[in-house]
Design a protein around this motif. Structure first.
Motif, short mmCIF file in Angstrom:
data_model
loop_
_atom_site.label_atom_id
_atom_site.label_comp_id
_atom_site.label_asym_id
_atom_site.label_seq_id
_atom_site.Cartn_x
_atom_site.Cartn_y
_atom_site.Cartn_z
N ASP A 16 0.85 -1.71 -0.31
CA ASP A 16 0.05 0.12 0.27
C ASP A 16 0.79 0.95 -0.06
OD1 ASP A 16 -1.69 1.89 0.41
OD2 ASP A 16 -3.14 1.44 1.92
N SER A 17 1.08 1.92 -1.08
CA SER A 17 1.59 3.06 -1.52
C SER A 17 0.93 3.48 -0.65
CB SER A 17 2.06 3.30 -3.21
OG SER A 17 0.19 3.84 -3.35
N GLY A 18 -0.22 3.53 -0.61
CA GLY A 18 -0.73 5.10 0.24
C GLY A 18 -0.77 5.85 1.96
N ALA A 19 0.12 4.21 2.54
CA ALA A 19 -0.35 3.99 3.72
C ALA A 19 1.19 5.21 4.53
CB ALA A 19 0.35 2.42 4.19
N ALA A 20 1.49 5.42 5.48
CA ALA A 20 2.33 6.03 5.78
C ALA A 20 2.99 5.30 6.80
CB ALA A 20 2.04 6.70 6.82
N MET A 21 2.34 3.99 7.53
CA MET A 21 3.08 2.90 7.40
C MET A 21 2.96 1.10 7.47
SD MET A 21 1.02 3.25 11.34
CE MET A 21 -0.95 3.39 11.21
N SER A 22 3.96 1.18 7.84
CA SER A 22 3.20 -0.91 8.44
C SER A 22 2.08 -1.18 9.10
CB SER A 22 3.88 -1.58 8.12
OG SER A 22 5.00 -1.42 6.65
N VAL A 23 1.47 -1.82 9.09
CA VAL A 23 0.14 -2.13 10.13
C VAL A 23 0.00 -4.25 10.55
CG1 VAL A 23 -2.07 -1.95 10.91
CG2 VAL A 23 -1.18 -0.01 9.53
N LEU A 24 0.32 -4.10 11.49
CA LEU A 24 0.61 -5.48 11.62
C LEU A 24 -0.75 -5.82 13.01
CD1 LEU A 24 1.82 -8.07 11.32
CD2 LEU A 24 3.18 -7.51 13.87
N PRO A 25 -1.42 -6.85 12.60
CA PRO A 25 -2.96 -7.11 12.77
C PRO A 25 -2.78 -7.96 14.36
CG PRO A 25 -3.31 -7.99 11.47
CD PRO A 25 -1.71 -7.37 10.39
#
Lengths: 30, 138
Positions: B39-48
């Motif tokens: 996701d190039s539009g996400a500022a950060m990576s997200v881990l559930p």
């Protein structure tokens, strides 16, 4: 848009990215 | 390496789809392989939350709170470091916001900080393709 050196160029996205960058950089120092 | 956009059988006439990849994540002796959204539009990576538990993280032991915004605003989150590997490329050190939301609620997201710091990534949605290769420093 304004012309950058070469290409054309809520703060919360910047804030969280910087917090994570600091964690990453701290880890790289070890 | 080139990847195909993932289509949904529920929307057979939808052009393109989502840029999903399989990524192997490693933390201590734990190892999982999961789908993740590039996701190039996400500022950060997200881990559930549950994915972090599978990797051996303990919520009560975390020490680096981070302020996530957007649709996750006010969701408790901590910064965590995980080793990640996609296809045959060398493994890299990934930093995630580990959020108190389950994988039923949110996908694993590979965002600008710091997945996009490690690779050269190009999207061709019109061809239903995206490519991830080693980075070239300018």
């Amino acid at each position: 848009f304004e012309r950058g050196d070469e290409y054309p160029v809520d703060d919360s996205p910047y804030k969280v990215a910087y917090q994570l960058q600091q964690l990453w950089e701290e880890h790289n120092k070890v | 390496m080139k990847y195909q956009y993932t289509r949904s059988p529920a929307f057979p006439h939808l052009r393109g789809g989502l840029p999903l990849i399989e990524i192997a994540l490693y933390h201590r002796e734990y190892e999982i392989t999961i789908p993740a959204l590039v996701d190039s539009g996400a500022a950060m990576s997200v881990l559930p939350y549950d994915t972090g538990l599978e990797l051996g993280f303990a919520w009560e032991e975390q020490t680096v709170p981070v302020d996530v915004g957007g649709v996750l605003k006010d969701t408790p989150a901590y910064g965590v470091l995980v080793r990640g590997q996609i296809s045959h490329l060398p493994p890299v050190e990934l930093v995630f916001a580990w959020v108190h939301r389950t994988s039923d609620e949110i996908r694993t997201i590979l965002g600008q900080m710091n997945f996009f710091q490690h690779y050269r990534i190009t999207f061709e949605a019109y061809n239903s393709l995206f490519e991830i290769t080693t980075r070239k420093m300018s």
